[in-house]
Scaffold this active site. Sequence first.
Site, PDB file in Angstrom:
ATOM      1  N   ARG A 284       0.850  -1.183   0.000  1.00 18.16           N
ATOM      2  CA  ARG A 284       0.000   0.000   0.000  1.00 18.16           C
ATOM      3  C   ARG A 284       0.889   1.237   0.000  1.00 18.16           C
ATOM      4  NH1 ARG A 284      -2.843  -3.559  -1.043  1.00 18.16           N
ATOM      5  NH2 ARG A 284      -4.781  -4.245  -0.045  1.00 18.16           N
ATOM      6  N   GLU A 313      -1.688   8.034  -4.933  1.00 15.85           N
ATOM      7  CA  GLU A 313      -1.903   7.468  -6.259  1.00 15.85           C
ATOM      8  C   GLU A 313      -3.127   8.100  -6.944  1.00 15.85           C
ATOM      9  OE1 GLU A 313      -2.315   2.884  -7.773  1.00 15.85           O
ATOM     10  OE2 GLU A 313      -0.947   3.321  -6.124  1.00 15.85           O
ATOM     11  N   HIS A 331       1.286   0.475 -10.540  1.00 12.37           N
ATOM     12  CA  HIS A 331       0.374  -0.437  -9.833  1.00 12.37           C
ATOM     13  C   HIS A 331       0.030  -1.655 -10.702  1.00 12.37           C
ATOM     14  CE1 HIS A 331      -2.714  -0.351  -6.349  1.00 12.37           C
ATOM     15  NE2 HIS A 331      -2.420  -1.606  -6.651  1.00 12.37           N
TER      16      HIS A 331
END
Length: 397
Positions: A284, A313, A331
């Site tokens: 994360r 993000e 990602h």
Amino acid sequence: MAKPVSIEVWNPNGKYRVVSTKSMPGTRWINLLIEQDCRLEICTEKKTILSVEDIIALIGDKCDGVIGQLTEDWGETLFAALSKAGGKAFSNMAVGYNNVDVNAANKYGVAVGNTPGVLTETTAELAASLSLAAARRIVEADGFMRAGLYDGWLPHLFVGNLLKGQTVGVIGAGRIGSAYARMMVEGFKMNLIYFDLYQSTRLEKFVTAYGQFLKANGEQPVTWKRASSMSEVLQEADVVNSFTYSIVFIISLHPVLDKTTYHLINKESLATMKKEAILINCSRGPVVDEVALVEHLKQNPMFRVGLDVFEDEPYMKPGLGEMKNAIVVPHIASASKWTREGMATLAALNVLGKIKGYPVWHDPNRVDPFLNENAPPPAASPSIVNAKALGLPVSKL
């Protein structure tokens, strides 16, 4: 009134209306829905991230369930809209659900699905790839070649670090962290130090057995150690110094995101790490304080990092993208064809299961029966995170 959103419709006369906020890989998930009398509407809007208003427009006046993405803000407003439209099911196409207000879903009686059990090896492989790329400076060297700067071999050109015999640190030895550890131990004969609130007996037995195998074949055995704290993993590099080579210490982060792991990697913890350490984050984004990381990268050019996730993000903190000792990817830890198609299937079956009144699968991490394309999937929702709060029955299959 919400602005209309462009869609692609499958099985227009279906009894149940299901909306997917994005097109997803594969076709099995589509077929599974339409075979069960679902009208499927897939958003084709040319926007990477849909707004709350966009999703409200997609939900409309009648909607039985929604398949959404981790970039969307699923809170009070959207669950209220879905409930008003008669919907009782939502599923993220992701294992994480930090974008979902589960309490709001509970308030409106909406089941929240996610897709664990299908990302383990794929995510671990990317973490291993980033580790190797950072250690051997592959991205830097690739850019050097593409820029036409290579004019002959040099002894010091892009000298990186050897992994064999060094130590890999894993924070969070769950399924993904353990899979990554096994890859690094067996693939590169690295020693392991890990921290987890729960002892990873299977991982310890694996490393012990592999160490015995190496010893029986006349090689240096690998070792493992369970750290008593996360900080011990970060600091251990200073004492692991019994090898011929200078120690390369890779730390890979695989924790859950909560108040104990927010900014786990910060100015103070970075200062305890070895100057030539490699930091990998595929968990994360907010686990890492990116502002502190950028400053550390500037001050320590041999410290390297590989990031798949980011604090804010899809944005990076200023300066991170310019750092040559940082590898940044968008990602993509779960971005293998098999995994992404599996995630789409599980998300669709979460929604379908709730619509059809099926029970919840007994173990969300054992999802192979749902992914077997040669047999019908079990009559169950693979993973509903708020099943207990909603009092949903559990499958006995």
